[in-house]
Design a protein around this motif. Structure first.
Motif, PDB file in Angstrom:
ATOM      1  N   ARG A 177      20.707  11.412  22.379  1.00  0.00           N
ATOM      2  CA  ARG A 177      21.240  10.026  22.536  1.00  0.00           C
ATOM      3  C   ARG A 177      19.983   8.927  22.571  1.00  0.00           C
ATOM      4  O   ARG A 177      20.138   7.924  22.007  1.00  0.00           O
ATOM      5  CB  ARG A 177      22.313   9.793  23.560  1.00  0.00           C
TER       6      ARG A 177
ATOM      7  N   TRP B 152      16.986   9.347  21.773  1.00  0.00           N
ATOM      8  CA  TRP B 152      16.400   9.144  20.604  1.00  0.00           C
ATOM      9  C   TRP B 152      16.877   8.318  19.465  1.00  0.00           C
ATOM     10  O   TRP B 152      16.068   7.559  18.774  1.00  0.00           O
ATOM     11  CB  TRP B 152      16.303  10.743  19.866  1.00  0.00           C
ATOM     12  N   SER B 153      18.057   8.422  19.421  1.00  0.00           N
ATOM     13  CA  SER B 153      19.140   7.559  18.465  1.00  0.00           C
ATOM     14  C   SER B 153      18.731   6.328  18.742  1.00  0.00           C
ATOM     15  O   SER B 153      18.740   5.250  17.952  1.00  0.00           O
ATOM     16  CB  SER B 153      20.653   7.998  18.224  1.00  0.00           C
ATOM     17  N   GLU B 154      18.955   5.902  20.157  1.00  0.00           N
ATOM     18  CA  GLU B 154      18.811   4.467  20.684  1.00  0.00           C
ATOM     19  C   GLU B 154      17.506   3.815  20.500  1.00  0.00           C
ATOM     20  O   GLU B 154      17.450   2.530  20.292  1.00  0.00           O
ATOM     21  CB  GLU B 154      19.615   4.581  21.946  1.00  0.00           C
TER      22      GLU B 154
ATOM     23  N   ARG C  57      14.549   5.044  19.039  1.00  0.00           N
ATOM     24  CA  ARG C  57      13.772   5.327  17.706  1.00  0.00           C
ATOM     25  C   ARG C  57      12.214   5.535  18.331  1.00  0.00           C
ATOM     26  O   ARG C  57      11.509   4.491  17.939  1.00  0.00           O
ATOM     27  CB  ARG C  57      14.121   4.344  16.729  1.00  0.00           C
TER      28      ARG C  57
ATOM     29  N   SER D 206      13.105   9.647  10.263  1.00  0.00           N
ATOM     30  CA  SER D 206      13.267   8.715  11.040  1.00  0.00           C
ATOM     31  C   SER D 206      11.685   8.135  11.463  1.00  0.00           C
ATOM     32  O   SER D 206      11.499   7.617  12.372  1.00  0.00           O
ATOM     33  CB  SER D 206      13.768   8.943  12.307  1.00  0.00           C
TER      34      SER D 206
END
Length: 605
Positions: free
Chosen positions: A172, A174-176, A178, A212
């Motif tokens: 989570r 990582w997703s938030e 970047r 990413s």
């Protein structure tokens, strides 16, 4: 008494902690981070230690005491100051990974800019510092985290997430956030060369990272085999004892053997996933077949069969509980007998019901049900089986569908792993050849084939033949380098080894010697003494066959010599044919391969 001891111990640790803060008694260690494509050290992670004679020497104990005494922020600030100052003093090259907990990152006090202030004081460019978020407890305020990270990025820092796959919410995060870097937890790295599940995890993370624009760092690398698998997957950077241990004065270059291994052409041998056929459940065979209650009479059941000519089986179920199965032909046979319909037509359908049907939960594996069906009476194969969930009827499955599915699974599995030897099958062999061709390295392809195997099977039986095939697979595995040489089982008595070992020829000779020694054990004393046995050929004539031997057809593959695995398979098969013309155990190296390959290469232009 016990609580007082605990209080005393806590007081001692608190005193140690205050003394460490007052006297700044922390020291810095640095562990190198190596760039996989070049073998260069591009960064160091700054680590901290307490006084060597203190119970708080370990960073785990140090931060546990800090949290217990509400001093986490003060201890972290001192840690960062010590690491930054020592990094500058040593004039280490590359970037510095600076550990920061999310808890401290989110502090909104006057010291929020202290890290930047220290950096300016000692003259380090913020762009050389990566804030590495180390997660010791769950992070829930992601909005605040994004705001804090943006604040640090504005100052010039980059962000890394530590221990991906281990923390409470690292995916989570990582997703938030970047981040520019993610570090994969060492659990997924250590032993990756033997564990296909770990390999798949890392490959998946690498794929996400590429999309990413994140660089992956593999932590905890302890062997060259792990290093080379990670390099081949495309992981950007590595860290671990094999590359360099934490040290007060760390090396400025990676160990020579590491640089040599990373620069060497070739590919690592990936671990192969064993086909786990127990994962597939019988739920995929479920068919909705309406059931009847046991109170229904035989006349009514017979009428259902008459109205549905394709219906072969009717399940009998009371209040969701399976009772039995009624077979169409059994019922028709009974009703065809004199007076049977008059006697039993109005009685319960239990009269003609199979009271002991095969019943299985929806989560039962296909393999398990297949075993049960093979051990049961033959009529179950036609009747099929009732599928339940928590004991309640769901539907039916047919024996035909079960056998078809099992057969398909076996065919599919054999393409990936031979069921007899468990060695990789045709698909992994082809994939490994493609990886070798793509890498531009030199390698050798050896096609192994048993001579006189079919007549041996005819005389001694298939069970003994299977034992010889397993022996051959075991010998090949024993004499190959598991990190460099790929052993595959094409099928039957045909094997293929893709050698990167330069001493491949010595290994092949050892295989021949070992096989010649052990294969004698599979013959009778009489056949061993006369060097063979009598068997019929395909025309039915009596023929004398020599004892089994092993033929090896070998080709050398130079960079850009072959372009497809099809070309290689053809050349290796031709070489094997030449080897089989030689009597006894033999190795034939096709020295004409370069010309043949050049002739079959795609036309330029």
């Amino acid at each position: 008494m016990k609580p007082r001891d605990d209080d005393n111990e806590a007081a001692v640790l608190r005193a140690h902690l205050h003394d460490i803060l007052a006297r700044k008694q922390l020291s810095a260690l640095f562990q190198p981070i190596v760039h996989m494509p070049t073998g260069e050290i591009i960064a160091y992670e700054g680590l901290i230690r307490g006084p060597s004679d203190s119970p708080l020497h370990s960073p785990i104990n140090l931060f546990q005491a800090a949290r217990a005494n509400g001093l986490t922020v003060q201890v972290e600030h001192l840690c960062r100051k010590v690491v930054l100052e020592r990094f500058a003093e040593l004039q280490l090259p590359g970037k510095l990974f600076l550990n920061v907990s999310p808890e401290c990152l989110l502090q909104r006090d006057a010291r929020h800019g202290e890290t930047l202030e220290v950096i300016h004081q000692i003259g380090i460019n913020p762009e050389r510092v990566i804030i590495e978020l180390t997660e010791n407890q769950p992070t829930y305020d992601y909005d605040l985290m994004r705001e804090a990270v943006l604040h640090y990025r504005t100052m010039g820092f980059q962000i890394a997430i530590d221990d991906l796959g281990e923390g409470f919410s690292s995916l989570r995060l990582w997703s938030e956030l970047r981040p520019e870097y993610v570090k994969i937890d060492m659990h997924f790295i250590q032993g990756i060369n033997h564990d296909p599940v770990k390999l798949q995890f890392v490959r998946s993370i690498q794929e996400i990272a590429e999309k990413s624009n994140t660089r992956v760092i593999a932590e905890g690398i302890e062997t060259q085999a792990e290093l080379l698998v990670l390099r081949d997957v495309g992981v950007a950077c590595g860290q671990g004892y094999h590359l360099g241990r934490p040290h007060p004065v760390p090396a400025r270059a990676a160990p020579a053997e590491v640089v040599k291994a990373l620069s060497r052409n070739g590919v690592a041998v990936y671990p192969q996933r064993r086909q786990d056929q127990h994962n597939a459940s019988i739920h995929k065979l479920l068919q909705a077949v309406p059931a009847v209650p046991s109170s229904m009479n035989n006349n009514d059941v017979y009428e259902i069969f008459q109205q549905n000519p394709k219906l072969m089986i009717i399940p009998v179920v009371d209040d969701g509980q399976p009772q039995g199965l009624i077979n169409r032909f059994d019922m028709i046979e009974h009703f065809a007998r004199p007076y049977e319909r008059e006697l039993y037509g109005k009685k319960s359908c239990r009269q003609f019901m199979d009271r002991k049907p095969l019943i299985a939960d929806r989560n039962t594996s296909l393999q398990e049900l297949s075993r049960r069906m093979a051990e049961a009476d033959a009529h179950h194969l036609f009747n099929g089986f009732m599928i339940t969930e928590h004991g309640r009827y769901l539907g039916m499955g047919t024996g035909h569908d079960l056998m078809r599915e099992i057969t398909q699974m076996q065919i599919h599995a054999a393409r990936y792993a031979n069921p007899l030897t468990q060695l990789p099958g045709n698909v992994p062999i082809t994939e490994h050849i493609d990886r070798l061709l793509e890498s531009g390295t030199r390698f050798w392809v050896c096609y192994f084939d048993l001579d006189h195997f079919k007549p041996f099977n005819d005389v001694y039986g298939y069970r003994r033949g299977d034992d010889v095939i397993q022996l051959t697979g075991n010998i090949l595995t024993a004499y190959c380098d598991p990190d460099r040489d790929f052993v595959g089982h094409i099928g039957g008595d045909d094997f293929m080894v893709l050698f990167q070992s330069e001493d491949w020829e010595r290994r092949c000779q050892a295989v021949l010697d070992e096989f010649a020694h052990h294969v004698l054990n599979f013959y009778s004393n009489e056949d061993r003494e006369r060097g063979g046995y009598i068997s019929e050929d395909r025309q039915g004539k009596k023929v004398f066959y020599s004892l089994m031997s092993l033929s090896i057809g070998a080709i050398r593959v130079e960079p850009r010599q072959y372009y497809t695995h099809h070309q290689i398979a053809t050349a290796a098969a031709d070489s094997k044919k030449q080897a089989k013309k030689i009597h006894g155990n033999s190795l034939f190296l096709d020295r004409r391969a370069p010309a043949a390959a050049a002739a079959s290469a795609p036309a330029a232009g």
